[in-house]
Design a protein around this motif. Sequence first.
Motif, short mmCIF file in Angstrom:
data_model
loop_
_atom_site.label_atom_id
_atom_site.label_comp_id
_atom_site.label_asym_id
_atom_site.label_seq_id
_atom_site.Cartn_x
_atom_site.Cartn_y
_atom_site.Cartn_z
N VAL A 61 36.61 -17.89 -22.50
CA VAL A 61 37.53 -17.59 -21.41
C VAL A 61 37.09 -16.26 -20.80
O VAL A 61 37.15 -15.22 -21.45
CB VAL A 61 38.99 -17.51 -21.92
CG1 VAL A 61 39.90 -16.96 -20.83
CG2 VAL A 61 39.46 -18.88 -22.38
N THR A 120 37.61 -18.07 -15.69
CA THR A 120 38.97 -18.61 -15.84
C THR A 120 39.91 -18.03 -14.80
O THR A 120 40.78 -18.72 -14.27
CB THR A 120 39.50 -18.29 -17.25
OG1 THR A 120 38.63 -18.87 -18.21
CG2 THR A 120 40.91 -18.83 -17.45
N GLY A 132 45.13 -17.00 -20.33
CA GLY A 132 43.75 -17.20 -20.80
C GLY A 132 43.71 -17.56 -22.27
O GLY A 132 42.94 -18.43 -22.69
#
Length: 457
Positions: free
Chosen positions: A83, A105, A124
Amino acid sequence: MERFGKILVVDDNEDVLFALNLLLAPYAEKVKVALRPERIPHFMHTFGPDIVLLDMNFSRDAINGNEGFEYLRLILEADPQAVVIFMTAYADTDKAVQAIKAGATDFIAKPWDKEKLLATLSAGMRLRRSRNEVSLLKEQVKGLSDGLSREGEDTVIGRSPAMRELFRTIEKLGDTDANILLLGENGTGKDVMARLIYRNSPRYGKPLVTIDLGSIPEHLFESELFGYEKGAFTDARKAKAGRMEIANGGTLFLDEIGNLSLPMQSKLLTAIEKRRISRLGSTRTTDIDVRFICATNADIIRMVDEKTFRQDLLYRINTIELHIPPLRQRGDDIVLLAEHFLEKYARRYKKEMRGLTREAKNKLLKYAWPGNVRELQHVMERAVILSERELLRPDDFLLRPTGTHLRQEEETLNLEQLERTAIERAMRLSEGNVSRAADYLGITRFALYRKLEKLGL
């Protein structure tokens, strides 16, 4: 607020790194910062972050963000599930869209709003956990597939009294998921019996995961059973779920559990008692609900007496103890199994075969089958491959010597006896000359003197 896991912050501004480290420390499992983006591969390998906060602009160009995209590619190469959240002081819609398309992300602007930053990190982390769950689910589907795919191959055949009693006991276990210990010699089919128990259990349709403890080096057992996070040890290039985590909700078959060392027995016992595990390199715990089927060919009671197997672990894994009879105690099951394997391999190798002669059956019945069902299976496969007849005869079966012949062969193969015989013969041929005898034997005179002394010659 739920902790964010491990966060890596990459920025070429020391003040930004200091501020983010201070801000995120209370919310994250661990925070590491990198002033130089060239260090990203190192941190991805050794730290294994859940989230990377990455500056978009570094020294080469402070505006277009190309460097940030280059480092994003490196991060995703190291961990495709990473992420990555971009940070930049030059935020605009086009860059945000470009960042998301490249695999990022999210995107936050500097200076950041604390609440928005924490909300972005929280989202996230949820995404990261979701990706981990998908990865684990794929492993569980594989475990389920492994448990179901061999059903046709794992038919348990037997009509002998010993096997009928075993089948009755397994039928009684159909409504329970108590832990089971299977005891029996090598080749008796403990793994096949484990799958039969699984198919008749309330957990059928959930993952069936197998670990053969006899084939896994001791230093890998812990990581195989509990899994590990990226960077937990030198070769841990990505996180991996352990077999116990994959088996969650289902069944874990530990084959040859008698091979487990005492330290590993202790770790397994703790996991069973607490019903909770942690991957290597992680402080997070995972609750587990696993049924254990264990098997061994060792004398487990003697091992407990000799303090090489923990008694408390034995109590945990043998709520029900089942003994698989050796093939020599199963009477006509030998012929029944032989005919089953004959049909199976005749079909596989496209042979026209109708069965076994009476003399062939008698030969199979008189043999002791030290290798049990596994040996019978190999004998039948070889016979089917090599024979050109419709009916298999006694000379189609290559069986190991047993009884007197076996003892004579063992005596002949005794290493010390072979050495003694060779030395005595060399000394006779050389008429007692040690140097010449050593030449005959291909060893030095000094080595021969030592052997003569050792053997009392």
